[in-house]
Design an enzyme around this catalytic site. Structure first.
Site, PDB file in Angstrom:
ATOM      1  N   GLN A  17       0.817  -1.217   0.000  1.00 53.67           N
ATOM      2  CA  GLN A  17       0.000   0.000   0.000  1.00 53.67           C
ATOM      3  C   GLN A  17       0.855   1.274   0.000  1.00 53.67           C
ATOM      4  O   GLN A  17       0.496   2.270  -0.625  1.00 53.67           O
ATOM      5  CB  GLN A  17      -0.926  -0.014   1.217  1.00 53.67           C
ATOM      6  CG  GLN A  17      -2.088   0.944   1.071  1.00 53.67           C
ATOM      7  CD  GLN A  17      -3.102   0.800   2.199  1.00 53.67           C
ATOM      8  OE1 GLN A  17      -2.741   0.816   3.359  1.00 53.67           O
ATOM      9  NE2 GLN A  17      -4.364   0.657   1.844  1.00 53.67           N
TER      10      GLN A  17
ATOM     11  N   LEU B 258      11.631   4.725  -5.686  1.00 50.10           N
ATOM     12  CA  LEU B 258      10.886   3.490  -5.926  1.00 50.10           C
ATOM     13  C   LEU B 258      11.738   2.441  -6.660  1.00 50.10           C
ATOM     14  O   LEU B 258      11.502   1.242  -6.528  1.00 50.10           O
ATOM     15  CB  LEU B 258       9.609   3.774  -6.730  1.00 50.10           C
ATOM     16  CG  LEU B 258       8.510   4.542  -5.983  1.00 50.10           C
ATOM     17  CD1 LEU B 258       7.383   4.907  -6.940  1.00 50.10           C
ATOM     18  CD2 LEU B 258       7.969   3.739  -4.807  1.00 50.10           C
TER      19      LEU B 258
ATOM     20  N   GLU C  94      14.988  30.478 -16.824  1.00 47.07           N
ATOM     21  CA  GLU C  94      13.783  31.220 -17.256  1.00 47.07           C
ATOM     22  C   GLU C  94      13.167  31.964 -16.069  1.00 47.07           C
ATOM     23  O   GLU C  94      11.960  32.179 -16.002  1.00 47.07           O
ATOM     24  CB  GLU C  94      12.730  30.285 -17.884  1.00 47.07           C
ATOM     25  CG  GLU C  94      13.272  29.305 -18.918  1.00 47.07           C
ATOM     26  CD  GLU C  94      13.562  29.940 -20.253  1.00 47.07           C
ATOM     27  OE1 GLU C  94      14.062  31.086 -20.258  1.00 47.07           O
ATOM     28  OE2 GLU C  94      13.306  29.313 -21.286  1.00 47.07           O
TER      29      GLU C  94
END
Length: 381
Positions: A279, A338, A364
Site C-alpha cells: 500500500q 521506488l 527562465e
C-alpha cells in the site's frame, strides 16, 4: 461541460506527431547523448522539418503559427525522451518568436527562413555573470556609431553558446534599469564575438552551454528587434512562453519517470510479491499522478492565457512554471526512490531525468522570482 478541459482533435494530432517523433528519433538515443555530451543537431533539424523550429512563429513568416498550449504539448512530448533537447528547441523557438513578433520585415527576411529550418539556431542572451535574477541590471553595452551599434560585454549560461549561429542579445543602449535596454540580433561570425569554454554541468548534457563575449562587435542598427529601449519588455514577453515550455519539459520528464516507476514496481518482487502490491508504494504512485495532473492543468490554463494575451498571463505563466518544475523534480525523485539502488544507476533512465529537471527550477527566472511575480500581482490588487 467537459470540452473546455479536453484537447481538440487538432491538438491531439499535434501531440501524437510529437510523441511519435520522440519515440523514433529521441528516446532511443538520449542516454548516449547524455553520456557522451553529444549535441544532436541532425535530430533537431529533423524536428524542424515537422515545423518545430517555428512553433509559434506566424505562418506569414514561415512558421506553423500555433498557440502556446500546442507548443507546451510538443515540448512535453519531446521531454518524455530528453528534457535537455526539448528545452534547447524551446529556447530556439523563443528567439525566433521575438524576431517574428517585434522585428522589421527586413530582419525577419534575413533570419527566420534559416532559423525555422534550424539551419541556423538561435540563443537567448539575457543573463550575465553579474546579473542573473536582477536581469535589468545588465551591463553589456551597445553604443550607437552611425548605422551600427558597437557592443561590448559578456553573457553567461547561454544555451547554444559556441554552437548556435544567431544570438538574440539584450544590451544597454541608455539609462540604468529596464528602460535603457534594447534587443539586438548578433551573428556568431561577426568580428569580436567569442565564446568561453563549454560549461561542465550536472545535467542538460545534450546541449552546449557557454559564456558569450562581445569585444567591440559592430552590429547594424537594422539588426535591432523593436525600438530602442524596448528590449527588456520584449525579453520578458519571450520569457512568458519560455516559462510555459520549461514547465512542460518538467511535465514530460516526470511523466516518463512515473511510467517507468509503474512498470518497475509491478515487476520488482520483495517479500514474495510485487512491490506494487504494497500500500505504501500504491500511495506514493497515487500522489505522483495526482500532483503531476494538477501541475499539467495549471500549465495548460496558463498557456491558454498567454495565447489569448489575458491580463493575468504573466502571473499564470509564473505560477505554472514554479509549480510544474517543483512538481516535476519531486515526482522524479520519488520515482528514483521506488527503483531503489537501481534508480541510482545509469543503466536506468531515472537518474538522467533527475539531473536534467533540476535546472528547470533555476532558469527562465528562478522559482523564487516566480513567487515574487505572483505575490506582486496579488498585492497590487
Amino acid at each position: 461541460m467537459t470540452d473546455q478541459f479536453e484537447l481538440t482533435d487538432d491538438q491531439r494530432a499535434i501531440q501524437e506527431m510529437a510523441r511519435k517523433f520522440t519515440a523514433d528519433a529521441i528516446t532511443p538515443h538520449a542516454a548516449e547523448w547524455d553520456e557522451k555530451h553529444i549535441f544532436p543537431r541532425e535530430t533537431i533539424q529533423a524536428a524542424a522539418a515537422l515545423g518545430f523550429g517555428g512553433i509559434y512563429v506566424s505562418e506569414e513568416a514561415g512558421g506553423i503559427g500555433l498557440g502556446r498550449l500546442e507548443a507546451a504539448l510538443i515540448m512535453e512530448a519531446m521531454a518524455y525522451g530528453c528534457p535537455s533537447t526539448s528545452a534547447f528547441i524551446s529556447i530556439h523557438n523563443m528567439a525566433a518568436w521575438m524576431i517574428d513578433r517585434f522585428g522589421s520585415d527586413d530582419l525577419k527576411g534575413r533570419y527566420l527562413p534559416d532559423m525555422i529550418a534550424c539551419h541556423r539556431m538561435g540563443s537567448y542572451c539575457l543573463t550575465e555573470p553579474g546579473s542573473g535574477s536582477d536581469a535589468a541590471a545588465l551591463k553589456t553595452r551597445a553604443v550607437r556609431d552611425g548605422d551600427d551599434y558597437v557592443v561590448s560585454g559578456s553573457k553567461a549560461f547561454i544555451s547554444g553558446g559556441g554552437e548556435n549561429e544567431v544570438y538574440v542579445v539584450m544590451v544597454r543602449t541608455g539609462e540604468d534599469g529596464p528602460k535603457g535596454i534594447s534587443c539586438l540580433v548578433i551573428d556568431k561570425d561577426m568580428p569580436g564575438v567569442s565564446f568561453g569554454a563549454q560549461e561542465k554541468k550536472l545535467g542538460w548534457h545534450s546541449q552546449p552551454t557557454a559564456q558569450v563575449n562581445f569585444d567591440g562587435v559592430r552590429v547594424p542598427v537594422a539588426n535591432r528587434v523593436g525600438g530602442e529601449g524596448e528590449g527588456f519588455r520584449i525579453a520578458m514577453m519571450g520569457l512568458d512562453g519560455g516559462r510555459l515550455n520549461i514547465g512542460a519539459c518538467s511535465l514530460g520528464g516526470a511523466q516518463r519517470c512515473l511510467d517507468e516507476a509503474v512498470s518497475y514496481t509491478r515487476e520488482r518482487k520483495q517479500f514474495g510479491q510485487p512491490i506494487a502490491d504494497f500500500q505504501s508504494i500504491q500511495f506514493t504512485l497515487a500522489d505522483m499522478e495526482t500532483e503531476l495532473q494538477a501541475a499539467r492543468m495549471l500549465l495548460y490554463a496558463a498557456a491558454a492565457k498567454v495565447t489569448a494575451n489575458a491580463p493575468d498571463k504573466t502571473r499564470f505563466a509564473a505560477m505554472a512554471k514554479r509549480f510544474a518544475t517543483d512538481t516535476g523534480s519531486a515526482v522524479v525523485d520519488r520515482a528514483l526512490q521506488l527503483h531503489g539502488g537501481y534508480g541510482y544507476l545509469q543503466d536506468y533512465p531515472i537518474e538522467r531525468f533527475w539531473r536534467d529537471l533540476r535546472v528547470h527550477r533555476i532558469l527562465e527566472g528562478t522559482n523564487e522570482i516566480m513567487r515574487m511575480i505572483t505575490s506582486r500581482e496579488l498585492l497590487r490588487q
